[in-house]
Design a protein around this motif. Sequence first.
Motif, PDB file in Angstrom:
ATOM      1  N   GLY A   1       0.685  -1.263   0.051  1.00  0.00           N
ATOM      2  CA  GLY A   1       0.122  -0.144  -0.017  1.00  0.00           C
ATOM      3  C   GLY A   1       0.774   1.211  -0.087  1.00  0.00           C
ATOM      4  O   GLY A   1       0.552   2.325  -0.051  1.00  0.00           O
ATOM      5  N   CYS A   2       2.239   1.200  -0.075  1.00  0.00           N
ATOM      6  CA  CYS A   2       2.819   2.362  -0.032  1.00  0.00           C
ATOM      7  C   CYS A   2       4.257   2.230  -0.877  1.00  0.00           C
ATOM      8  O   CYS A   2       5.113   2.503   0.112  1.00  0.00           O
ATOM      9  CB  CYS A   2       3.024   2.967   1.164  1.00  0.00           C
ATOM     10  SG  CYS A   2       3.590   4.602   1.565  1.00  0.00           S
ATOM     11  N   GLN A   3       4.416   1.933  -1.780  1.00  0.00           N
ATOM     12  CA  GLN A   3       5.816   2.161  -2.365  1.00  0.00           C
ATOM     13  C   GLN A   3       5.911   3.470  -2.907  1.00  0.00           C
ATOM     14  O   GLN A   3       5.227   3.745  -3.944  1.00  0.00           O
ATOM     15  CB  GLN A   3       5.695   0.987  -3.593  1.00  0.00           C
ATOM     16  CG  GLN A   3       6.219  -0.349  -3.158  1.00  0.00           C
ATOM     17  CD  GLN A   3       6.454  -1.289  -4.155  1.00  0.00           C
ATOM     18  OE1 GLN A   3       5.629  -1.920  -4.672  1.00  0.00           O
ATOM     19  NE2 GLN A   3       7.799  -1.741  -4.357  1.00  0.00           N
ATOM     20  N   PHE A   4       6.735   4.276  -2.489  1.00  0.00           N
ATOM     21  CA  PHE A   4       6.593   5.652  -2.654  1.00  0.00           C
ATOM     22  C   PHE A   4       7.309   5.578  -4.370  1.00  0.00           C
ATOM     23  O   PHE A   4       7.022   6.373  -5.127  1.00  0.00           O
ATOM     24  CB  PHE A   4       7.617   6.255  -2.021  1.00  0.00           C
ATOM     25  CG  PHE A   4       6.912   6.774  -0.449  1.00  0.00           C
ATOM     26  CD1 PHE A   4       6.046   7.744  -0.510  1.00  0.00           C
ATOM     27  CD2 PHE A   4       7.240   6.285   0.550  1.00  0.00           C
ATOM     28  CE1 PHE A   4       5.307   8.235   0.578  1.00  0.00           C
ATOM     29  CE2 PHE A   4       6.694   6.633   1.514  1.00  0.00           C
ATOM     30  CZ  PHE A   4       5.657   7.470   1.655  1.00  0.00           C
TER      31      PHE A   4
ATOM     32  N   MET B   1      10.428  13.990  -2.548  1.00  0.00           N
ATOM     33  CA  MET B   1      10.294  12.857  -3.210  1.00  0.00           C
ATOM     34  C   MET B   1       9.991  13.288  -4.717  1.00  0.00           C
ATOM     35  O   MET B   1      10.571  12.539  -5.623  1.00  0.00           O
ATOM     36  CB  MET B   1       9.242  11.902  -2.631  1.00  0.00           C
ATOM     37  CG  MET B   1       9.901  11.102  -1.518  1.00  0.00           C
ATOM     38  SD  MET B   1       8.881   9.656  -1.055  1.00  0.00           S
ATOM     39  CE  MET B   1       7.173  10.423  -0.750  1.00  0.00           C
ATOM     40  N   ALA B   2       9.123  14.077  -4.904  1.00  0.00           N
ATOM     41  CA  ALA B   2       8.814  14.497  -6.430  1.00  0.00           C
ATOM     42  C   ALA B   2       9.852  15.249  -7.105  1.00  0.00           C
ATOM     43  O   ALA B   2      10.126  14.883  -8.095  1.00  0.00           O
ATOM     44  CB  ALA B   2       7.349  15.567  -6.219  1.00  0.00           C
ATOM     45  N   GLU B   3      10.618  15.964  -6.298  1.00  0.00           N
ATOM     46  CA  GLU B   3      11.737  16.718  -6.905  1.00  0.00           C
ATOM     47  C   GLU B   3      12.824  15.904  -7.162  1.00  0.00           C
ATOM     48  O   GLU B   3      13.557  16.004  -8.293  1.00  0.00           O
ATOM     49  CB  GLU B   3      12.257  17.950  -5.948  1.00  0.00           C
ATOM     50  CG  GLU B   3      10.952  18.877  -5.814  1.00  0.00           C
ATOM     51  CD  GLU B   3      11.567  19.953  -4.737  1.00  0.00           C
ATOM     52  OE1 GLU B   3      12.435  19.623  -3.902  1.00  0.00           O
ATOM     53  OE2 GLU B   3      11.083  21.185  -4.705  1.00  0.00           O
ATOM     54  N   PHE B   4      13.175  14.708  -6.186  1.00  0.00           N
ATOM     55  CA  PHE B   4      14.259  13.842  -6.433  1.00  0.00           C
ATOM     56  C   PHE B   4      13.876  13.022  -7.796  1.00  0.00           C
ATOM     57  O   PHE B   4      14.810  12.511  -8.405  1.00  0.00           O
ATOM     58  CB  PHE B   4      14.049  12.872  -4.975  1.00  0.00           C
ATOM     59  CG  PHE B   4      15.427  11.803  -5.159  1.00  0.00           C
ATOM     60  CD1 PHE B   4      16.644  12.246  -5.059  1.00  0.00           C
ATOM     61  CD2 PHE B   4      15.052  10.639  -5.576  1.00  0.00           C
ATOM     62  CE1 PHE B   4      17.678  11.336  -5.112  1.00  0.00           C
ATOM     63  CE2 PHE B   4      15.907   9.660  -5.314  1.00  0.00           C
ATOM     64  CZ  PHE B   4      17.310   9.685  -5.339  1.00  0.00           C
ATOM     65  N   SER B   5      12.641  12.570  -7.828  1.00  0.00           N
ATOM     66  CA  SER B   5      12.157  11.888  -8.861  1.00  0.00           C
ATOM     67  C   SER B   5      12.368  12.607 -10.310  1.00  0.00           C
ATOM     68  O   SER B   5      12.991  11.927 -11.240  1.00  0.00           O
ATOM     69  CB  SER B   5      10.756  11.400  -8.814  1.00  0.00           C
ATOM     70  OG  SER B   5      10.288  10.627 -10.072  1.00  0.00           O
ATOM     71  N   ASN B   6      12.340  13.848 -10.216  1.00  0.00           N
ATOM     72  CA  ASN B   6      12.397  14.608 -11.462  1.00  0.00           C
ATOM     73  C   ASN B   6      13.967  14.705 -11.954  1.00  0.00           C
ATOM     74  O   ASN B   6      14.364  14.756 -13.206  1.00  0.00           O
ATOM     75  CB  ASN B   6      11.977  15.900 -11.228  1.00  0.00           C
ATOM     76  CG  ASN B   6      10.326  15.833 -11.437  1.00  0.00           C
ATOM     77  OD1 ASN B   6       9.775  15.140 -11.832  1.00  0.00           O
ATOM     78  ND2 ASN B   6       9.723  16.955 -10.690  1.00  0.00           N
ATOM     79  N   VAL B   7      14.908  14.630 -10.722  1.00  0.00           N
ATOM     80  CA  VAL B   7      16.315  14.768 -10.846  1.00  0.00           C
ATOM     81  C   VAL B   7      16.866  13.546 -11.577  1.00  0.00           C
ATOM     82  O   VAL B   7      17.924  13.471 -12.324  1.00  0.00           O
ATOM     83  CB  VAL B   7      16.699  15.402  -9.642  1.00  0.00           C
ATOM     84  CG1 VAL B   7      18.405  15.270  -9.840  1.00  0.00           C
ATOM     85  CG2 VAL B   7      16.555  16.911  -9.293  1.00  0.00           C
TER      86      VAL B   7
ATOM     87  N   VAL C   1      18.055  19.038  -3.800  1.00  0.00           N
ATOM     88  CA  VAL C   1      16.938  18.317  -3.275  1.00  0.00           C
ATOM     89  C   VAL C   1      17.392  17.224  -1.998  1.00  0.00           C
ATOM     90  O   VAL C   1      16.556  17.284  -1.114  1.00  0.00           O
ATOM     91  CB  VAL C   1      16.790  17.111  -4.496  1.00  0.00           C
ATOM     92  CG1 VAL C   1      15.532  16.382  -4.276  1.00  0.00           C
ATOM     93  CG2 VAL C   1      16.048  18.131  -5.598  1.00  0.00           C
ATOM     94  N   LEU C   2      18.472  16.986  -2.133  1.00  0.00           N
ATOM     95  CA  LEU C   2      18.995  16.222  -1.068  1.00  0.00           C
ATOM     96  C   LEU C   2      19.182  17.085   0.352  1.00  0.00           C
ATOM     97  O   LEU C   2      19.094  16.561   1.365  1.00  0.00           O
ATOM     98  CB  LEU C   2      20.580  15.751  -1.109  1.00  0.00           C
ATOM     99  CG  LEU C   2      20.624  14.341  -2.318  1.00  0.00           C
ATOM    100  CD1 LEU C   2      21.963  14.402  -2.353  1.00  0.00           C
ATOM    101  CD2 LEU C   2      19.748  13.404  -1.737  1.00  0.00           C
TER     102      LEU C   2
END
Length: 488
Positions: free
Chosen positions: A26-29, A222-228, A467-468
């Motif tokens: 129910g929560c794989q980011f 998390m959203a920003e990390f994914s974009n990078v 981001v980090l």
Amino acid sequence: MTTGGTTWQKLLRLGAVLTLVAATAGCQFFSRGVTISDPVIDTPGPPTGESTIGAREHPRVVAAYGGVYEDRGAERAIARMVGRLVAASDNPSQSYRITILNSPVVNAFALPGGYLYVTRGLLALANDSAELAAVISHEMAHVTAHHAIARLKRAEATAVVSRVVANVVDDPERQKEALASAKLSFARFSQIQELEADAVGVKTLSKAGYDPYAASRFLKAMAEFSNVVSARGSGDQPDFLSSHPTTPERIVKARNAARAINAPGFGERGRDAYLNSLNGMLYGDDPREGFIRGRSFLHAGLGIAFTVPGGFALENSKEAVLASNGSGTALRFDGTNVPASMSLADYLRSGWVNGLISESVRDTEIAGQPAATASAVAEGWSFRIAALRANGATYRFIFATREPTQAFDLSFHTTISSFRMLSGRERAELRPLRVRIVTARQGDSIDRMAARMAGIAPDRRAELFKVLNGLDDDSELQAGMLVKIIAE
């Protein structure tokens, strides 16, 4: 990629484990220690049925995510915060078992019976104790609400519906619509659970004395990390999208939940103590799986390396090295077991390649090593395949596309031609990347700090550094401020 061979059957088994985790957790980011540990918090046990499921799947999950990651500083930090969160939760008698997974992906999830998992990649992204506590309280909410069991039952029901539709409905279009409706229904069910867990998690976070705005802050990170980091092009990711609300929606709802509790500035963040607990943590690939450095894959243990063309993004895993270029071309590189008595051309003809074009099989050499290449066409896909022997092992390059072009062939030949053996000095100098906590000095800027990052493509360093460290374009570093950099 580990030393030693792998098989397609092994890959399929891994896929089955990840499917089960996605259905129950129910929560794989994002989709990519403490050995099999004692519980961090040891309170009265959960219901027997749920505990049995969690115990059964725990070893499989650990194996699928690269094993456990041992880091005493992180373990102590998590143990402290879990104790506070359990006391503030809806069910303080629930038992939890927290495992840090040895995976660079940013991920966290729960299994029935109080089995909670966070990856070291997620720990590295969080910027304070409150952000990590937000993740854990969210996962605890899944457990106390028995979301995993409900989702598993719903997934089983959806599978039954799919089988019935496939067997009964003759009209392909109506069949497609019915299956899509069932899938959408499951997705909505999963999304509701995620939002419920967010709301409960924020309340628990605040009750435990942490900053309730940490949940929305970490969702944004998390959203920003994914974009990078996800330069994998425009490929669809239906599993992730079908089981999660859009991140902007979750950020807004999590922020609103925090506002209903108190204004910003309320609650503990614990930034410096948390960052110090991360110092020296492994970042990115585990040395046992090899290293990705820009567009190159290097493996000290195997003594091999290759480079993909510009536009391709590499991804390492336990079973294989994967790459894609955003234009429909995908690559898989792995190892396999081939008897020394069998020629590589015969291996390509041995039946494991569907749609093999027999006359395309060619003996050749790659980096002075014996090799064979071939082409195949199957189910609308075109393949270019190379097998080679080096240091007593056999390796495979498999390129795939739906639209074969000259560029596709060029990418294949450029990549296999780049394969080489590492020198003894190169193997000795390969070191893993780690999270290093450093103190900003007077005059330090984001660009200056980012320039100290190792193993990161130069054009991504500043964005990843921001981001980090939870910084934006207008942020300025203050003297004495602790920040993360990635270095050897």
